[in-house]
Design a protein around this motif. Sequence first.
Motif, mmCIF file in Angstrom:
data_model
loop_
_atom_site.group_PDB
_atom_site.id
_atom_site.type_symbol
_atom_site.label_atom_id
_atom_site.label_comp_id
_atom_site.label_asym_id
_atom_site.label_seq_id
_atom_site.Cartn_x
_atom_site.Cartn_y
_atom_site.Cartn_z
ATOM 1 N N VAL A 168 0.834 -1.203 0.000
ATOM 2 C CA VAL A 168 0.000 0.000 0.000
ATOM 3 C C VAL A 168 0.869 1.254 0.000
ATOM 4 N N GLY A 169 1.965 1.234 0.782
ATOM 5 C CA GLY A 169 2.856 2.389 0.834
ATOM 6 C C GLY A 169 3.445 2.727 -0.516
ATOM 7 N N TRP A 170 4.042 1.724 -1.180
ATOM 8 C CA TRP A 170 4.594 1.947 -2.506
ATOM 9 C C TRP A 170 3.492 2.274 -3.516
ATOM 10 N N GLY A 171 2.343 1.593 -3.384
ATOM 11 C CA GLY A 171 1.241 1.848 -4.308
ATOM 12 C C GLY A 171 0.787 3.289 -4.255
ATOM 13 N N MET A 172 0.651 3.814 -3.041
ATOM 14 C CA MET A 172 0.226 5.210 -2.882
ATOM 15 C C MET A 172 1.284 6.179 -3.379
ATOM 16 N N LEU A 173 2.538 5.929 -3.036
ATOM 17 C CA LEU A 173 3.604 6.843 -3.456
ATOM 18 C C LEU A 173 3.729 6.875 -4.976
ATOM 19 N N LEU A 174 3.746 5.720 -5.603
ATOM 20 C CA LEU A 174 3.856 5.662 -7.066
ATOM 21 C C LEU A 174 2.651 6.303 -7.735
ATOM 22 N N ALA A 175 1.462 6.057 -7.196
ATOM 23 C CA ALA A 175 0.251 6.650 -7.766
ATOM 24 C C ALA A 175 0.290 8.170 -7.620
ATOM 25 N N PHE A 184 -7.236 1.590 3.686
ATOM 26 C CA PHE A 184 -6.605 0.807 2.623
ATOM 27 C C PHE A 184 -5.692 -0.264 3.210
ATOM 28 N N VAL A 185 -4.891 0.119 4.204
ATOM 29 C CA VAL A 185 -3.961 -0.836 4.818
ATOM 30 C C VAL A 185 -4.729 -1.987 5.459
ATOM 31 N N LEU A 186 -5.782 -1.652 6.208
ATOM 32 C CA LEU A 186 -6.554 -2.668 6.907
ATOM 33 C C LEU A 186 -7.331 -3.545 5.927
ATOM 34 N N TYR A 187 -7.918 -2.926 4.904
ATOM 35 C CA TYR A 187 -8.707 -3.686 3.929
ATOM 36 C C TYR A 187 -7.831 -4.684 3.179
ATOM 37 N N ILE A 188 -6.737 -4.197 2.620
ATOM 38 C CA ILE A 188 -5.870 -5.074 1.842
ATOM 39 C C ILE A 188 -5.169 -6.077 2.757
#
Length: 308
Positions: free
Chosen positions: A190-197, A236-240
């Motif tokens: 999620v961290g990388w996903g958010m940063l890249l997005a 997002f973190v909790l869901y995924i």
Amino acid sequence: MKTSRRLGLIMIISGATLWGISGPIIQWLFQQTAITSIDFLIIRLLLAGIILLAVLSIRKQQIFAIWKDPRQWIQLVIFAIIGMLGAQYAFIETVRISNAVTATLFQFLGPVLITVYVAILYKKLPTLIQLLSIIIALSGIFFLITNGSIENIILTKIAIIFGLLTAIGFTFYTLQPASLIKKWGSPLIVGWGMLLAGIALLLFNRQFSFQAIAKTLSFETSTMLFLAILSGTLSFVLYIGSLKHLSAMETSLLSSIEPLVAVIVSITWLNESFGGYQLIGGALIVVAVAALSLPEKELKTVVRERVS
């Protein structure tokens, strides 16, 4: 109840509650400030991504290890652009164009799309329960959009388009990152996903300026912006993360409290009013997802295959 399953239940219920709250907060921000959907997403994605990765780094996790395997980081980039950015942008736009409850209900169509996906994957018609659930969900969408009258459509065409894109986006990010999460954990993905997005969105919006946005915010709106970022990120973190302990279908079912929370907050805080048929439509969508939670060997098999 096994500890792993109990943890998964706590994660999805908490995440769903936070997401149900974040929608009305975002709607309030659009009503009280001049922040655009893209402005909000850039701020949320960049800050949340940096904070998550920083925390992981402090905890001595090798946050750059995933970039050593081309197959892994390619999947990560796909998740970031199509899953994370696609789902969030569609959701935020639906909130801006219509309201938080409508956006949440469209998102909640994910399990229906997962069912259709599985049927196509297996080249097998849906079971009777699945077929009835799809029909009920479509009926719910009809009432949500029209409030019971085809001659008086409540939602605009653009709201319907973004609403459907929201459902597709959330379906994608439920299924696609499962193997990545199993290997690397949800916070890293999620961290990388958010940063890249966030970086991708910033590149397409060169006029964005943190300073310009900050000048337009008061203490109250800044606080609400922070809460929107915090609740959305944790959600997002909790869901995924719950996908590591529960099946995608179980996660989708338990997230049914999202629209309920969004409705309660919108009515009590934002003074939103909804047509009777619209509320019936929302209830039908929730019922359809509940029906889809009934045991289906094919559905559980494919979800587990995505995780393995």
